[in-house]
Design an enzyme around this catalytic site. Structure first.
Site, short mmCIF file in Angstrom:
data_model
loop_
_atom_site.label_atom_id
_atom_site.label_comp_id
_atom_site.label_asym_id
_atom_site.label_seq_id
_atom_site.Cartn_x
_atom_site.Cartn_y
_atom_site.Cartn_z
N HIS A 121 0.86 -1.18 0.00
CA HIS A 121 0.00 0.00 0.00
C HIS A 121 0.90 1.24 0.00
O HIS A 121 2.01 1.20 0.53
CB HIS A 121 -0.83 -0.05 1.29
CG HIS A 121 -1.87 1.01 1.41
ND1 HIS A 121 -1.59 2.30 1.82
CD2 HIS A 121 -3.21 0.98 1.21
CE1 HIS A 121 -2.72 3.00 1.86
NE2 HIS A 121 -3.70 2.22 1.49
N ASP A 198 3.29 -4.08 8.06
CA ASP A 198 2.08 -3.30 7.89
C ASP A 198 0.91 -4.27 8.14
O ASP A 198 0.55 -5.06 7.27
CB ASP A 198 2.05 -2.72 6.47
CG ASP A 198 0.69 -2.11 6.13
OD1 ASP A 198 -0.24 -2.20 6.95
OD2 ASP A 198 0.56 -1.55 5.03
N GLN A 201 -4.27 -4.93 7.30
CA GLN A 201 -5.24 -5.96 6.91
C GLN A 201 -5.06 -7.23 7.72
O GLN A 201 -6.02 -7.96 7.95
CB GLN A 201 -5.12 -6.27 5.40
CG GLN A 201 -5.34 -5.08 4.47
CD GLN A 201 -6.78 -4.57 4.48
OE1 GLN A 201 -7.72 -5.24 4.91
NE2 GLN A 201 -6.97 -3.34 4.02
N LYS A 224 -10.30 -0.61 10.66
CA LYS A 224 -10.44 -1.83 9.85
C LYS A 224 -10.74 -3.03 10.72
O LYS A 224 -10.75 -4.17 10.26
CB LYS A 224 -9.17 -2.07 9.04
CG LYS A 224 -8.92 -0.97 7.98
CD LYS A 224 -7.77 -1.36 7.11
CE LYS A 224 -7.18 -0.20 6.33
NZ LYS A 224 -8.03 0.28 5.24
N CYS A 364 -4.85 2.45 -3.55
CA CYS A 364 -3.59 2.99 -3.00
C CYS A 364 -2.45 2.01 -3.17
O CYS A 364 -1.60 1.85 -2.28
CB CYS A 364 -3.74 3.39 -1.53
SG CYS A 364 -5.01 4.60 -1.24
N1 C6P Z 1 -6.32 0.47 2.89
C1 C6P Z 1 -8.18 0.07 1.40
O1 C6P Z 1 -7.53 -0.89 0.99
P1 C6P Z 1 -4.91 3.94 7.13
O2 C6P Z 1 -5.52 4.73 6.03
O3 C6P Z 1 -3.70 4.61 7.70
O4 C6P Z 1 -5.88 3.49 8.16
O5 C6P Z 1 -4.41 2.56 6.46
C2 C6P Z 1 -3.56 2.59 5.35
C3 C6P Z 1 -3.31 1.20 4.86
C4 C6P Z 1 -2.04 0.66 5.00
N2 C6P Z 1 -1.78 -0.60 4.63
C5 C6P Z 1 -2.72 -1.39 4.09
C6 C6P Z 1 -2.37 -2.81 3.73
C7 C6P Z 1 -4.02 -0.90 3.90
O6 C6P Z 1 -4.95 -1.70 3.38
C8 C6P Z 1 -4.31 0.45 4.26
C9 C6P Z 1 -5.66 1.04 3.99
C10 C6P Z 1 -7.62 0.96 2.48
O7 C6P Z 1 -9.32 0.31 0.96
C11 C6P Z 1 -7.62 2.39 2.05
S1 C6P Z 1 -6.67 2.64 0.59
#
Ligand code: C6P
Length: 408
Positions: A121, A198, A201, A224, A364
């Site tokens: 991401h 990270d 998910q 999430k 993203c």
């Molecule tokens: N993905 C989606 O897939 P934040 O926005 O900081 O809470 O999380 C960012 C982020 C970082 N790593 C991974 C693997 C993610 O999936 C995400 C957020 C969302 O729809 C928004 S792009």
């Protein structure tokens, strides 16, 4: 765990959209919130609202106990050795930036390497690009295999003692791919590189502990995993947290401030500058309670069941391509696909007419879109409240879309 019973706790799931029952299939973007989380935040504002760590009065003490109680719940959820290892951040993005600017900026130099994968991401790409600009370090990416796994066949040649950081997604938000955590962590360790997972998910979907993962940092977002937006966590090894510089300065994070210099508060407070999102932390704690009660083994078992069913049913639709592994032991419940040459945004709009909410776009993850050679995908993603009947609704809506777009 019965998703039909679980659903009763989520007021929004009884909504109708465009005259149809809402079928919410975008939990990888953000999950819906159970009444227990909404009530915990509501109760804080109704009965306990005050700032934390400062006041010498009852409300402030209650607010502090609730805020610190949330940290303790998150620490137990991760099986951390101490709540002090859990820094409350604004989310995954903020946590990765905290490590990049707090550790990377001070520890990297020209010629050093940061190893990522091609399924990251942007939150695990762009902060490192910025750090490379500051330090002269360079980025490297592990490729993916044809079956959408991280390709580690050349790992020994890629990782060497120039590699100082290995940062990777625990579960891809596009492909659903999990891991290979142990292999990457072990390879990083063998050259003394710092590791960060990270977990945006992974942590909401899999029963895991920071000991199982073995990384130096694990970061994730509350929203999430049934909690509110604006809050997340950065778990870190204590010796690294102690040694690391704060990425942000301000109130609450200092021990003393002189005119030209300051000293820092203890971990974790030195990373929590300013008035924190208190109600959000409490909501995060309530979300962790909710998931703990469901049991993370049950959460994962349900995810495997619904993802298997979805992959099989999607396989029935002509001209539909799924991007991600088919083996559910290697993946989570984010399922990306394209249907013939229908643009994913058009597909999402058509599905919305049936009350089915999916995400469309690059998610993203533009470097990954280039690997897949598509500008965008449609993505359905599942969580604890989704039922097999909702997958049927998705499939029916996709058949409709084929008819509407006259796919031969
Ligand atoms: N993905 C989606 O897939 P934040 O926005 O900081 O809470 O999380 C960012 C982020 C970082 N790593 C991974 C693997 C993610 O999936 C995400 C957020 C969302 O729809 C928004 S792009």
């Amino acid at each position: 765990m019965n998703p039909t019973t679980v659903r009763a706790d989520f007021p929004i799931l009884s909504r109708r959209v465009n005259g149809k029952q809402l079928v919410y299939l975008d939990s990888a973007a953000t999950t819906q919130k159970p009444i227990q989380v909404i009530d915990a935040m509501n109760d804080f504002y109704r009965r306990h609202n005050a700032s934390v760590h400062r006041g010498a009065y009852t409300l402030a003490e209650e607010a502090t106990a609730l805020y610190e109680g949330a940290r303790s719940k998150i620490a137990s959820f991760l099986d951390a050795d101490s709540p002090r290892e859990v820094v409350l951040t604004r989310g995954t993005t903020n946590a990765i930036n905290t490590v990049a600017y707090g550790w990377g900026l001070y520890n990297l130099k020209p010629g050093d390497r940061i190893l990522l994968t091609k399924m990251e991401h942007h939150a695990n790409v762009v902060p490192w690009q910025l750090i490379c600009r500051h330090t002269g370090a360079e980025l490297e990416y592990l490729p993916l295999t044809d079956d959408f796994l991280v390709d580690t066949s050349n790992l020994e040649a890629v990782i060497d003692n120039r590699t100082r950081v290995v940062a990777f997604s625990g579960m891809s938000n596009v492909l659903g791919t999990i891991g290979p955590h142990a292999e990457l962590i072990q390879a990083a360790r063998s050259v003394g590189a710092m590791t960060i997972i990270d977990g945006a998910q992974l942590i909401p979907h899999a029963p895991t502990t920071v000991h199982d993962l073995g990384a130096d940092f694990v970061v994730f977002s509350a929203h999430k995993m049934l909690g509110p937006t604006g809050i997340g966590a950065m778990w870190g090894r204590m010796e690294l947290l102690e040694a690391m510089e704060p990425a942000e300065g301000g109130g609450s994070m200092i021990r003393d401030v002189q005119l030209d210099n300051s000293t820092w508060a203890d971990v974790p407070y030195k990373f929590e500058a300013g008035t924190p999102p208190i109600a959000e932390a409490i909501g995060f704690g309530a979300a962790v309670d909710y998931l703990t009660k469901l049991g993370m083994d049950n959460v994962r078992a349900h995810e495997i069941e619904i993802t298997r069913y979805a992959l099989d049913r999607l396989g029935e639709i002509p001209d539909l391509t799924v991007y991600g592994p088919d083996d559910t032991s290697m993946r989570g419940g984010a399922v990306s696909f394209t249907l013939a040459d229908i643009h994913p945004h058009d597909l999402a709009t058509i599905l919305d007419q049936q009350g089915v909410a999916i995400r469309a776009g690059h998610h993203c993850a533009r470097p990954l879109m280039r690997v897949l050679d598509v500008p965008a995908t449609a993505r359905a993603s599942f969580y604890v409240y989704n039922t097999l009947e909702e997958v049927d609704a998705l499939i029916a809506a996709l058949h409709d879309a084929r008819r509407i777009f006259d796919v031969a």
